[in-house]
Design a protein around this motif. Structure first.
Motif, PDB file in Angstrom:
ATOM      1  N   ASP A  96     -56.031  55.675 119.846  1.00  0.00           N
ATOM      2  CA  ASP A  96     -54.985  56.121 120.191  1.00  0.00           C
ATOM      3  C   ASP A  96     -54.626  54.670 120.591  1.00  0.00           C
ATOM      4  O   ASP A  96     -54.897  54.497 121.762  1.00  0.00           O
ATOM      5  N   VAL A  97     -53.374  54.758 119.775  1.00  0.00           N
ATOM      6  CA  VAL A  97     -52.779  53.472 120.543  1.00  0.00           C
ATOM      7  C   VAL A  97     -51.697  53.319 121.136  1.00  0.00           C
ATOM      8  O   VAL A  97     -50.978  54.082 119.810  1.00  0.00           O
ATOM      9  N   VAL A  98     -50.679  52.616 121.397  1.00  0.00           N
ATOM     10  CA  VAL A  98     -49.712  52.354 122.668  1.00  0.00           C
ATOM     11  C   VAL A  98     -48.640  51.330 122.248  1.00  0.00           C
ATOM     12  O   VAL A  98     -48.987  50.394 122.143  1.00  0.00           O
ATOM     13  N   LEU A  99     -48.110  51.373 121.058  1.00  0.00           N
ATOM     14  CA  LEU A  99     -47.367  50.605 120.669  1.00  0.00           C
ATOM     15  C   LEU A  99     -45.673  50.274 121.857  1.00  0.00           C
ATOM     16  O   LEU A  99     -45.009  51.188 121.910  1.00  0.00           O
ATOM     17  N   MET A 100     -46.403  49.311 121.968  1.00  0.00           N
ATOM     18  CA  MET A 100     -45.200  48.805 123.804  1.00  0.00           C
ATOM     19  C   MET A 100     -44.091  47.321 122.894  1.00  0.00           C
ATOM     20  O   MET A 100     -44.156  46.454 122.112  1.00  0.00           O
ATOM     21  N   ALA A 101     -42.910  47.512 123.226  1.00  0.00           N
ATOM     22  CA  ALA A 101     -41.844  46.593 122.830  1.00  0.00           C
ATOM     23  C   ALA A 101     -41.037  46.041 124.116  1.00  0.00           C
ATOM     24  O   ALA A 101     -40.629  46.945 125.175  1.00  0.00           O
ATOM     25  N   ARG A 102     -40.248  45.138 123.370  1.00  0.00           N
ATOM     26  CA  ARG A 102     -38.975  45.134 124.844  1.00  0.00           C
ATOM     27  C   ARG A 102     -37.984  43.494 124.196  1.00  0.00           C
ATOM     28  O   ARG A 102     -38.813  43.256 123.463  1.00  0.00           O
ATOM     29  N   SER A 103     -37.178  43.943 124.745  1.00  0.00           N
ATOM     30  CA  SER A 103     -36.096  43.096 124.302  1.00  0.00           C
ATOM     31  C   SER A 103     -36.140  41.737 125.606  1.00  0.00           C
ATOM     32  O   SER A 103     -35.775  42.646 126.730  1.00  0.00           O
ATOM     33  N   LEU A 104     -35.119  40.382 125.282  1.00  0.00           N
ATOM     34  CA  LEU A 104     -34.682  39.266 125.954  1.00  0.00           C
ATOM     35  C   LEU A 104     -33.098  39.124 126.006  1.00  0.00           C
ATOM     36  O   LEU A 104     -32.889  39.221 124.858  1.00  0.00           O
ATOM     37  N   TRP A 105     -32.563  38.755 127.045  1.00  0.00           N
ATOM     38  CA  TRP A 105     -31.268  39.117 127.480  1.00  0.00           C
ATOM     39  C   TRP A 105     -31.589  37.197 127.034  1.00  0.00           C
ATOM     40  O   TRP A 105     -31.982  36.770 128.209  1.00  0.00           O
ATOM     41  N   ARG A 106     -30.400  36.216 126.709  1.00  0.00           N
ATOM     42  CA  ARG A 106     -30.244  35.027 126.583  1.00  0.00           C
ATOM     43  C   ARG A 106     -29.219  34.605 126.497  1.00  0.00           C
ATOM     44  O   ARG A 106     -28.582  34.799 126.101  1.00  0.00           O
ATOM     45  N   ARG A 107     -29.081  33.876 128.120  1.00  0.00           N
ATOM     46  CA  ARG A 107     -27.965  33.666 127.714  1.00  0.00           C
ATOM     47  C   ARG A 107     -27.418  32.005 127.286  1.00  0.00           C
ATOM     48  O   ARG A 107     -28.152  30.999 126.637  1.00  0.00           O
ATOM     49  N   GLN A 108     -25.911  32.511 126.130  1.00  0.00           N
ATOM     50  CA  GLN A 108     -26.243  30.871 124.775  1.00  0.00           C
ATOM     51  C   GLN A 108     -25.273  29.891 125.803  1.00  0.00           C
ATOM     52  O   GLN A 108     -24.653  30.551 126.621  1.00  0.00           O
ATOM     53  N   ASP A 109     -25.464  29.003 125.114  1.00  0.00           N
ATOM     54  CA  ASP A 109     -24.770  27.622 125.708  1.00  0.00           C
ATOM     55  C   ASP A 109     -23.108  27.903 125.425  1.00  0.00           C
ATOM     56  O   ASP A 109     -22.923  28.180 124.420  1.00  0.00           O
ATOM     57  N   ALA A 110     -22.733  27.216 126.161  1.00  0.00           N
ATOM     58  CA  ALA A 110     -21.495  27.479 126.327  1.00  0.00           C
ATOM     59  C   ALA A 110     -20.583  26.851 124.445  1.00  0.00           C
ATOM     60  O   ALA A 110     -19.175  27.342 123.771  1.00  0.00           O
ATOM     61  N   PRO A 111     -20.896  25.847 124.520  1.00  0.00           N
ATOM     62  CA  PRO A 111     -20.107  24.979 122.835  1.00  0.00           C
ATOM     63  C   PRO A 111     -21.013  26.118 121.804  1.00  0.00           C
ATOM     64  O   PRO A 111     -19.784  27.190 120.835  1.00  0.00           O
ATOM     65  N   ALA A 112     -21.846  26.391 121.824  1.00  0.00           N
ATOM     66  CA  ALA A 112     -22.286  27.596 120.804  1.00  0.00           C
ATOM     67  C   ALA A 112     -21.366  28.951 120.609  1.00  0.00           C
ATOM     68  O   ALA A 112     -20.781  29.432 119.995  1.00  0.00           O
ATOM     69  N   VAL A 113     -21.226  29.308 121.828  1.00  0.00           N
ATOM     70  CA  VAL A 113     -20.016  30.511 122.573  1.00  0.00           C
ATOM     71  C   VAL A 113     -18.778  30.285 121.789  1.00  0.00           C
ATOM     72  O   VAL A 113     -18.329  30.994 120.520  1.00  0.00           O
ATOM     73  N   ARG A 114     -18.125  28.686 122.477  1.00  0.00           N
ATOM     74  CA  ARG A 114     -16.964  28.095 121.688  1.00  0.00           C
ATOM     75  C   ARG A 114     -16.864  28.678 120.414  1.00  0.00           C
ATOM     76  O   ARG A 114     -15.716  28.821 120.071  1.00  0.00           O
ATOM     77  N   GLY A 115     -17.938  27.969 119.802  1.00  0.00           N
ATOM     78  CA  GLY A 115     -17.878  27.512 118.317  1.00  0.00           C
ATOM     79  C   GLY A 115     -17.575  29.102 117.406  1.00  0.00           C
ATOM     80  O   GLY A 115     -17.541  29.658 116.497  1.00  0.00           O
ATOM     81  N   ALA A 116     -18.436  30.143 118.132  1.00  0.00           N
ATOM     82  CA  ALA A 116     -18.522  31.339 117.249  1.00  0.00           C
ATOM     83  C   ALA A 116     -17.207  32.069 116.932  1.00  0.00           C
ATOM     84  O   ALA A 116     -16.491  32.386 116.548  1.00  0.00           O
ATOM     85  N   ALA A 117     -16.704  31.869 118.647  1.00  0.00           N
ATOM     86  CA  ALA A 117     -15.727  32.011 118.205  1.00  0.00           C
ATOM     87  C   ALA A 117     -14.043  31.690 118.089  1.00  0.00           C
ATOM     88  O   ALA A 117     -13.231  32.469 117.554  1.00  0.00           O
ATOM     89  N   GLN A 118     -14.367  30.478 117.506  1.00  0.00           N
ATOM     90  CA  GLN A 118     -12.906  29.599 116.797  1.00  0.00           C
ATOM     91  C   GLN A 118     -14.167  30.577 115.121  1.00  0.00           C
ATOM     92  O   GLN A 118     -12.674  30.619 115.028  1.00  0.00           O
ATOM     93  N   ARG A 119     -15.286  30.834 114.633  1.00  0.00           N
ATOM     94  CA  ARG A 119     -14.973  30.360 113.056  1.00  0.00           C
ATOM     95  C   ARG A 119     -14.440  32.421 113.895  1.00  0.00           C
ATOM     96  O   ARG A 119     -14.019  32.497 112.538  1.00  0.00           O
TER      97      ARG A 119
END
Length: 302
Positions: A279-302
Motif C-alpha cells: 500500500d502507498v499513502v499519498l500525503m499533501a500539504r498546502s502553503l500560505w505565502r504572504r503577498q507583496d503589498a503592491p500585488a494586493v493593492r493592484g488586485a483590490a483596484q481591479r
C-alpha cells in the motif's frame, strides 16, 4: 544509495543550462526539477554527502510540486559528528519547500510500512489524502474478449479529446486533492507524453474511462493511471482490459494504483491475475505565502 539516481541527476544538470537561458529570455520562468544536496565538511579535502532530495513541478504553472526522491547516505549515520538521519531529511524537505518557485501545495508518497518516512512528512505539515494499493499486471495472451458495449468507442488520447479526459479526472479525484493538484488540460497531456486511450460515449460526448502512461517504473514496465467514471464501474471487466491492452504490448508490465476502499476494482485486478505490491499513502500539504503589498493593492483596484 545515490547510484540509481545518477541518470536523473545528470539529465537535470544538463537541462539546467537551457532552462536558465529560457528564463532569462522570456517572462515566464522555466520549470525544472529541484535538486538539493546535504553535505558535511569533514577534516579531509572531500566533503561527506549526507543526503539529497529531488522535487519536480506537477503542472506548468508550478503551483503544485512533488517530492520525487528523498534519500540519505547509508554511511551517514555512522559518522560520529554527522547530524541525525531524521534531522537531515527534515532539513532537506524544508529547504526544498522554501526554494520551490511559486509552489502553493506539495504532495509526497510513502509506503504504508515506512513509518519513519510517514512521521517525517507529518512533522513537516503533510496530511494523508488517500491510501492506494499497488498492483503489477503482466500482460499475457488475450482470451476471447467481448466487444465494447454500444455505443462506446475506443479512441487514442490527443489534444482534441483531452478536455474529455480532464472532465473524467475531475469526476474521479476527491475535491481536496483536486484543489491541491491544480491540474489543467495541458498538464494531463504533458504528463502522459501523448500515450493514453479513452472509452468515449459519443451520444453524451464524455469519456467514461481512461488509461494513460505516467512514467517508466523502476521495477520494469510502465506506471499507468486508470480512471473509471463513478457511474460506469460496471465496465470493470473485458472493456477495461481492452483499454489497458492498448497501452502496452504482450509481455509487458503495467503498474496500477487502486484505492483500498474500492473493493470492486481490487477484486477485478485479482481476477485479472495482477499481483499486489503493498500500500502507498499519498500525503499533501498546502502553503500560505504572504503577498507583496503592491500585488494586493493592484488586485483590490481591479
Amino acid at each position: 544509495a545515490f547510484l540509481p539516481l545518477h541518470p536523473l541527476l545528470q539529465r537535470t544538470l544538463l537541462l539546467s543550462v537551457p532552462r536558465g537561458l529560457a528564463s532569462a529570455l522570456g517572462r515566464r520562468q522555466s520549470m525544472g526539477s529541484l535538486v538539493l544536496v546535504a553535505r558535511e565538511n569533514g577534516p579531509g579535502s572531500r566533503p561527506t554527502i549526507l543526503g539529497l532530495i529531488v522535487a519536480r513541478p506537477l503542472n506548468r504553472r508550478g503551483s503544485c510540486w512533488e517530492v520525487q526522491h528523498l534519500r540519505l547516505a547509508l554511511a551517514a549515520a555512522e559518522l560520529p559528528s554527522s547530524p541525525a538521519r531524521g534531522h537531515t531529511a527534515s532539513s532537506l524537505l524544508r529547504e526544498a519547500i522554501q526554494l520551490a518557485p511559486g509552489a502553493v501545495s506539495w504532495i509526497a508518497s510513502a509506503s504504508s510500512l515506512d513509518h519513519n518516512r510517514l512521521a517525517l512528512l507529518r512533522e513537516n505539515g503533510f496530511q494523508p489524502q488517500r491510501t492506494e494499493r499497488l498492483w503489477r499486471w503482466s500482460i499475457g495472451d488475450a482470451a476471447a474478449l467481448a466487444s465494447l458495449p454500444a455505443p462506446l468507442q475506443l479512441r487514442p488520447l490527443h489534444r482534441r479529446n483531452a478536455p474529455l479526459l480532464w472532465h473524467l479526472e475531475q469526476a474521479t479525484c476527491p475535491a481536496p486533492l483536486r484543489q491541491v493538484l491544480d491540474r489543467r488540460i495541458e498538464d494531463l497531456l504533458e504528463r502522459s507524453g501523448g500515450h493514453g486511450w479513452l472509452l468515449i460515449d459519443p451520444d453524451r460526448n464524455e469519456a467514461v474511462a481512461g488509461a494513460r502512461w505516467i512514467a517508466d517504473h523502476p521495477g520494469g514496465g510502465h506506471q499507468v493511471e486508470l480512471s473509471v467514471h463513478p457511474g460506469w464501474n460496471h465496465l470493470l471487466g473485458s472493456a477495461i482490459e481492452v483499454l489497458l491492452r492498448r497501452l502496452a504490448p504482450k509481455g509487458d508490465q503495467l503498474w496500477l494504483l487502486s484505492d483500498t476502499d474500492d473493493e470492486a476494482r481490487q477484486q477485478w485486478l485479482a481476477q485479472l491475475g495482477a499481483e499486489e505490491h503493498g500500500d502507498v499513502v499519498l500525503m499533501a500539504r498546502s502553503l500560505w505565502r504572504r503577498q507583496d503589498a503592491p500585488a494586493v493593492r493592484g488586485a483590490a483596484q481591479r
